[in-house]
Design an enzyme around this catalytic site. Structure first.
Site, PDB file in Angstrom:
ATOM      1  CB  SER A 153      -2.610  -8.530   5.938  1.00 43.22           C
ATOM      2  OG  SER A 153      -2.990  -8.822   4.617  1.00 43.22           O
ATOM      3  CE1 TYR A 166      -6.070  -4.590   6.402  1.00 39.36           C
ATOM      4  CE2 TYR A 166      -4.874  -5.580   4.564  1.00 39.36           C
ATOM      5  CZ  TYR A 166      -5.532  -5.701   5.779  1.00 39.36           C
ATOM      6  OH  TYR A 166      -5.645  -6.942   6.363  1.00 39.36           O
TER       7      TYR A 166
END
Length: 275
Positions: A153, A166
């Protein structure tokens, strides 16, 4: 175990068999279908959405590829990672692993319990580690090299309020990518990450949304990305043309990461602290 026919000259060195985790929807689905369209047989995994996985398999078969489906629960580790071995057996080997399965949070650190923290790290980092380890063993034994692509990401590189586990997992996966690239290079296995920005997927609440109709003034290209645009980057990294790329993070974000100092100057209040 199936017999693999010789490839035509233009396909020499190209992957034949791939496992794509989390390929029941979103980026994983787009990756599996893109690889299938390039003549790669695919192993598809899902957590809850069996129907979505079967739809991915249907599209892969329509593209002319073989497709096998397995459930993969990355909160049940290390046992669940054996699914990689099962799919490698059904496919007759594994040339490509794409670690796409993932989850996230939207709560501040001070409101998060340890179980939630560990769940995200288990799926996003521990699971990717175990699946990569399993896949690499098959690749080393076969002696034909291979490709591992980890979907990280933009938060492999930049933090976000409310997404501590995350971000930690994706940053960790980015560094794991680099270590694996070093350790597996002698076996002709390349390991890279692809770091998407905002992509129109179920994870962002934009399933089946045309990103061109979603204005994003803070992104230089002015819109979210499409899952197919991420899949194209992943597919490239699996080809012979990308054979000299390893340990890299390919950012697919429309220029989002470039906007840090630029965007921060335009904030007029503290609402960003509590999104």
């Amino acid at each position: 175990m199936s017999t693999i026919a010789p490839l035509p000259e233009e396909r020499r060195g190209a992957p034949r068999r791939a496992v794509v985790t989390g390929s029941d929807s979103g980026i994983g689905k787009a990756v599996a279908v893109a690889l299938a369209g390039g003549g790669v047989d695919v192993g598809i995994t899902y957590h809850h959405d069996a129907d979505g996985a079967e739809e991915t398999a249907r599209q892969a078969r329509e593209a002319g590829a073989t497709a096998h489906v397995r459930q993969l629960d990355l909160t049940d580790l290390p046992t669940a990672a054996a699914v990689v071995d099962e799919l490698a057996g059904e496919l007759g080997g594994i040339d490509v692993l794409v670690n796409c399965a993932g989850t996230g949070t939207a709560e501040p650190v001070m409101e998060m319990d340890f179980d939630r923290w560990r769940e995200v790290l288990s799926v996003d980092l521990d699971g990717a580690f175990l699946c990569a380890q399993r896949a690499a063993r098959h690749m080393i034994e076969a002696g034909r090299g291979g490709r591992i692509v980890n979907i990280t990401s933009v938060h492999e590189h930049a933090p976000k309020v409310g997404a501590a586990p995350y971000c930690a997992a994706k940053a960790g996966l980015g560094m794991l990518t680099k270590v694996l690239a070093l350790e597996l290079a002698e076996h002709a296995i390349t390991v890279n990450s692809v770091a998407p920005g905002e992509i129109s997927t179920p994870m962002t609440g934009q399933e089946d949304t045309d990103p061109r109709g979603e204005p994003r003034p803070g992104v230089p290209l002015g819109r979210p990305g499409h899952a197919r645009e991420v899949a194209a980057a992943v597919a490239f990294l699996t080809t012979p043309a990308a054979g000299y790329i390893t340990g890299a993070s390919l950012v697919v974000d429309g220029g989002m990461l470039l906007m840090g100092p630029q965007a921060s100057q335009l904030l007029t209040d503290d609402t960003w602290r509590h999104p």
